[in-house]
Design a protein around this motif. Sequence first.
Motif, short mmCIF file in Angstrom:
data_model
loop_
_atom_site.label_atom_id
_atom_site.label_comp_id
_atom_site.label_asym_id
_atom_site.label_seq_id
_atom_site.Cartn_x
_atom_site.Cartn_y
_atom_site.Cartn_z
N LEU A 25 32.36 39.24 35.15
CA LEU A 25 32.64 40.67 35.25
C LEU A 25 31.56 41.40 36.05
N GLY A 26 30.32 41.00 35.88
CA GLY A 26 29.24 41.59 36.67
C GLY A 26 29.38 41.28 38.15
N ALA A 29 32.32 43.40 39.40
CA ALA A 29 31.99 44.82 39.39
C ALA A 29 31.00 45.18 40.49
N TRP A 34 36.82 37.56 42.81
CA TRP A 34 36.98 36.76 41.59
C TRP A 34 36.66 35.31 41.91
#
Length: 183
Positions: A25-26, A29, A34
């Motif tokens: 996720l970091g 973000a 992905w």
Amino acid sequence: MRARLPLRLMRAATFSAVCLALAVLGHVAAGGSWPRPWVVAAAGAAVMATAALLAGRERSMVTISAGLATLQLSLHELFALGGVEGIPPPHPHVRGLGESLGMLVAHLTATLITGWWLARGESALWVLLRSAGRRLGAMFPLLRPPAAVARPPGPAYVPAAPVPARTVLRHSVSRRGPPLPAA
């Protein structure tokens, strides 16, 4: 107190899930793509194996945070290299963490907060296990392993030492005083 295999695997799985979720996720973000599923699966297996080796006993916040930071850095670089067909995706991570001071601070802040959170959970788990062990040992003396050395004759029953209130109430909140007046 040492952790047996089921507890060790449970703690390692929790650490691995949090570590891998934070890394993926970091990474996304911060502008990365992905990671491919097989890269995430391989990274998860490596993190799980590492965590299982280190989950044999209680760890301090410094040890948890240092391990988490090391694994986050490794996963960050792995995800940056795991782009489509081996070509790293164009995002701020291409030249490593040193390119942007803000990104480095964001990674370290997230890692330290997560390390603190995991260390608090670790501490609470071990307090709970020690407390349960003492209580079950006092309730069921037949479940205790037999002593290898014969005891000298003495009183048949020796009461257990009282548990200090600080260790039992370590994670409780105490607010003394009268209630606030109704507004």
